[in-house]
Design an enzyme around this catalytic site. Sequence first.
Site, PDB file in Angstrom:
ATOM      1  N   GLU A 182       0.817  -1.221   0.000  1.00 36.39           N
ATOM      2  CA  GLU A 182       0.000   0.000   0.000  1.00 36.39           C
ATOM      3  C   GLU A 182       0.853   1.275   0.000  1.00 36.39           C
ATOM      4  O   GLU A 182       0.758   2.109   0.901  1.00 36.39           O
ATOM      5  CB  GLU A 182      -0.968  -0.006   1.184  1.00 36.39           C
ATOM      6  N   GLU A 304      -4.913  -8.295  -0.638  1.00 34.73           N
ATOM      7  CA  GLU A 304      -5.758  -8.275   0.549  1.00 34.73           C
ATOM      8  C   GLU A 304      -7.196  -8.063   0.092  1.00 34.73           C
ATOM      9  O   GLU A 304      -7.450  -7.264  -0.815  1.00 34.73           O
ATOM     10  CB  GLU A 304      -5.386  -7.130   1.496  1.00 34.73           C
TER      11      GLU A 304
END
Length: 571
Positions: A182, A304
């Site tokens: 991220e 994810e």
Amino acid sequence: MAKKKSFLSLAFIAVLLLAMVTPAVSADSSEQAPHTNAAAANLQSYVDAMQPGWNLGNTLDATGADETSWGNPAVTQELIKKIAAQGYKSIRIPVTWDVHVGAAPGYTIDPAYLTRVQQVVDWAIGENLYVMINLHHDSWLWISKMEQQHDQVLARYNAIWTQIASKFKNHSSKLMFESVNEPRFSDGGTTDENKALQMLDELNVSFHSIVRNSGGMNATRPLVLPTLETSPTQTRMDSLNNTITKLNDSNLIATVHYYGFWPFSVNIAGYTKFDTDTQNDINTTFTNVYNTFTAKGIPVIVGEYGLLGFDKNTGVIEQGEKLKFFEYLAYYLKSKQITPMLWDNGQHFGRTTYQWSDPQLYNMMKTSWSKRSSTAESDLINLKKGASAKDVTVKLNLNGNTLSSIFFGSQQLVQGTDYTLSGDQLTFKAARLTSLISSGMLGVNAVLTAHFNKGADWNFNVILYDTPVLSNVQGTTSSFKIPAVFNGTTLATMEAVYSTGGNAGPQNWTPYKEFAYAFTPSYSTNEISLLPAFFNEVNNGDVILKFHFWNGEMVSYKITKNGTSVTGVTM
């Protein structure tokens, strides 16, 4: 979800709200010729074989002194064995290196920590799992400062990957490296999106060069490159596609993360159900992902996935609605040849009990690995106490299957007598439902299990309820709990508006507040708490609350805030 996951809500709220009212534009798959060579096909087969995947979250990625600093126990070999036994084929092991790295100029990783990471990796490879490791919360802890501290951040990043690459260069090709989790630069003060994209490109290119030139199996090891914030927005995917094209390496995998249509994912703005907007968000997102990457020979891993509300607790989303979300998401990803990896920070699979906290959810996910399951418009059959008995009709989402039977415990219901089926319309007969609630006990009186010719079962909870009753109370903005007799039903959502007009509380673009952030029910203590986050953004004066329950009823309540003092009265 990770402890730093909440930024997704804030970063994407504007984008997601815009998507609710504007048509989506899919990526033009003709912009780049598809890669059809054997290497690309082999890598897609590699990613296909990773299905399904699981994240060892909030463990080696913890930002404290060791892997237990966020509350999870130390990883054991037995845990890895148990995860493999659940049917998982791949494991993502998020790793935060920050506090385990020495000072400049060497930035030496603590040898004991690097050895510990290797131990867990080796356990996973020993169970024949595909394994992914990365730089995880380093993204916001220090990489985010790259614009202001460019040379220092890049030197540290390069040093860490140089050591990781050297440590694992002779490991099986089942081990893959992810450049950074991220990646975002807003925490470091970057506000220019183009600048952020350019810095991520620089990191990904440097990572690629370090690994490819480190020898051994790293010359062809699969490498995973993220979009900015691992967001599947088109501009960010296009930027990553440009990076991958420039690198001209057939062993590169793209990754994005997905936590659903934001209002549904956290239960805000009245999005309590898995509705058309939520389903369309899945369709649009992963059609665009497919067109941008997969259709061009670049495999994709959803590193994810889950629901953001799970950061609070898995009860933020009603059981049947979450089951429909996970079933449909798995189906659509599979149709697009995209491999997902479940985010699990300990809230799903017990790290020491080796049991699923929600076996029904696990069974739905497990079944979706190979086939579709049937669901229904609801898993709740609500019957009001004292009301005349009536037939109840529920629409089934058969998803290509057929209903085989319905059981109450070991007793099979009789079609034509206990229920009827016309197409996708399932009708439970009044006489049978009446017999199921004959005890007069409020709450769930029976669970009816529908079996289909394929896929997971679907449970219908037969609930006897009465109108919920709230009581007057005095409290403060730091502790305000409304006494509540739920009378067998459960809370779906809450509205908050000022008596003079206008929405009250946080996210005041909607009257419907965020579940478990602004308010939360407690069925064990019979109360509804209004949380400090709610009062932090409520003006002094009267606020009218409307509590919506899953039985379809709504109960109004008035609170008056005066400084830190709050009074609540029934209406």
